[in-house]
Design a protein around this motif. Sequence first.
Motif, short mmCIF file in Angstrom:
data_model
loop_
_atom_site.label_atom_id
_atom_site.label_comp_id
_atom_site.label_asym_id
_atom_site.label_seq_id
_atom_site.Cartn_x
_atom_site.Cartn_y
_atom_site.Cartn_z
N THR B 45 -8.38 13.90 -34.59
CA THR B 45 -8.29 13.05 -33.41
C THR B 45 -7.62 13.79 -32.25
N GLN B 84 -11.57 5.47 -32.25
CA GLN B 84 -11.47 5.19 -33.68
C GLN B 84 -11.54 3.69 -33.98
N ASP B 160 -14.92 9.27 -32.69
CA ASP B 160 -13.79 9.39 -33.62
C ASP B 160 -13.97 8.42 -34.79
N GLU B 161 -14.41 8.93 -35.90
CA GLU B 161 -14.67 8.13 -37.10
C GLU B 161 -15.33 6.80 -36.74
MG LIG Z 1 -7.96 10.37 -36.41
#
Ligand SMILES: [Mg+2]
Lengths: 271, 381
Positions: B45, B84, B160-161
């Motif tokens: 991240t 995320q 991000d994910e």
């Molecule tokens: Mg992360």
Amino acid sequence: MMKNRSAAAPFAVWMLLFTIVPLGVVVWFAFTDAAGHFTLDNIAAIQGHLGTLAYSIALGALATVICLFLAYPLAYSISRKTERVQQTMVMIIMLPMWMNFLLRTYAWMTLLENNGLINRFLGLFGIGPLGMINTNGAVVLGMVYNFLPFMVLPLYSVMTKIDSRIIEAAQDLGSNGWQIFRRVVLPLSMPGIVSGITMVFVPAVSTFVITKLLGGSKTQMIGDTIETMFIGQAANYNVGAALSLVLMVLILLCMAFMGMVDKDEEGGLVV
Amino acid sequence: MEKEIIKLKDIAVSFDGEPVLSGLNLSIRDGEFVTLLGPSGCGKTTTLRIIGGFVTPDHGDVFFDGKRMNDLPAYRRPVNTIFQRYALFPHLNVYENVAFGMRVQKKSREEIKKTVGEMLALVNLKGFEKRGVNTLSGGQQQRVAIARALANNPKVLLLDEPLAALDLKLRKDMQVELKNIQKSLGITFIYVTHDQEEALSMSDTVVVMDGGQIQQIGTPQDIYNEPENAFVADFIGESNILDGIMHEDYLVEFFGRKFPCLDAGFGPKEPVDVVIRPEDIDIVSPEKGHLTGTVTSVTFKGVHFETIVDFKGFKWMIQTTDYYEVGRQIGIVLNPEDIHIMKKSAYSGMFGDYSSYSEEFDELADPEADLVQESVDEENI
Ligand SMILES: [Mg+2]
Ligand SMILES: Nc1ncnc2c1ncn2[C@@H]1O[C@H](COP(=O)(O)OP(=O)(O)OP(=O)(O)O)[C@@H](O)[C@H]1O
């Protein structure tokens, strides 16, 4: 259902004792004369106090606006700090509130008086004495000082819920500082603005202690008028009750209006 | 396609004195699908936030199209992020969330309307325009976040994910959708995940990270077949990692036996790490095997059995479609292409031994339910 009803019982008792009965008494006084007969004279008598009423609303509104402009950036900067710093800062804002209200206002009196601390200090430089006490400015100052925390706290509590990732998302999508404020922070803090305004405006409009101590005999707000209706030689419970009732209706109207503003904002910039 | 669009040069970052990234160099080509893969806390991240402009590196430079952009604030960078946890605007409906970036840029009403329509069609959310984002399911919110980022027509999309919060089925569908979007729009994707399967199946290039450093950069095949060190070998798929000695080019010794292999370029008698993938091992009868061992546990995994075999006290994992019961003596054959040699690294000896392998441990790491057949630790009998 049974459970719900019994759980609501304390509230019903509370409402009856502290809301309905007192309100009923006020309404009763407002619509009767000294002999207890129904009359509209008290309501009509308000005409003589319209000036004071308008004046109170103006001063209250001014104090509210100043509070809003002072509290908003303050609350925002607190809300972006780490949790521990936030707690400390909120504590410091709250601290004066734990001191007696009268004491705080008296303190301002001794500061603002013609031979008060500020004027004596200015005198060292050959300035003054400035006539600060017994002015509208002193009254507004007193209101702002006393009611500022009521503006900061609701603002802070909505702002602290604004996720910093949402602000980053706005930045990511190209917003500069002003655009972030206008498009994200302001709309998301609207509920706090509304409750802050209500919490400052209501006590500010109806205050009488602050006007008495800092406004002198020249300034009279509706709170002072109502006070004289209940104590002293000119006491007239019926007109006093009518005035209180009108003030209450006015405040309710303001709050309803603010509530509408809030709803509009939440609907957002719908296409 | 070949033009370099983003370059990270010698990046170092620390938070509160703790180094989080160090010596990070990465070059990303225009239109590439790059995945940052690594365990939690390895700095994925943070790397993305440096590109997005939300973290300023203590050291090193960020280039975009050859221009240094260290000091360019986030709102002026030609990249968009899918965060995320989506970070949708809770006070705006789906339409306004997607329109946000264009409103900021003061695009015309018609253009906004057209683009939002296209984006919502792209992510299959037509008809959701007026819905509040908090009334949407996780997958729908995810797609709003994708549409919102794409509506800005970014040159580079940082993800991000993005699929971490979705269930397996939806995750698979969205993987395909995202890959299609990336191909059809020709946008550079920088994708963060800690799911190795996702990384291998979607990416052009995989960047394996650990401890704030890049361990290996390569195509999914390279990363899988030619891991550079024990960490990569262990993190990507399953690996048996053994100590070996390189005798000469194409000849390695382990377990007291010399094996021909395909690797060269090591010093004489250089100690090395030897990687053998569990699915590459052929099981034969004991007398025919290069090595013989005893089965100590078998787990049914659906497509294969995960068989743990004890070779002279060192336990290997072997994946086989045939069932070999616990206690059975087996032999194995290792062909040169099954053996991969790595230089010794700081990670040597830390991974690749299945002695401490336990089923519970595996279940934690693998959400899919395992059908445990039997698990007997021979040494305890
Ligand atoms: Mg992360
Ligand atoms: N703002 C911050 N302040 C202090 N430490 C931070 C901050 N942001 C990240 N870190 C630390 O930096 C390290 C790397 O964090 P990062 O978020 O980049 O990891 P990650 O690879 O994205 O992990 P995950 O897969 O769990 O999301 C972690 O140890 C984290 O605790």
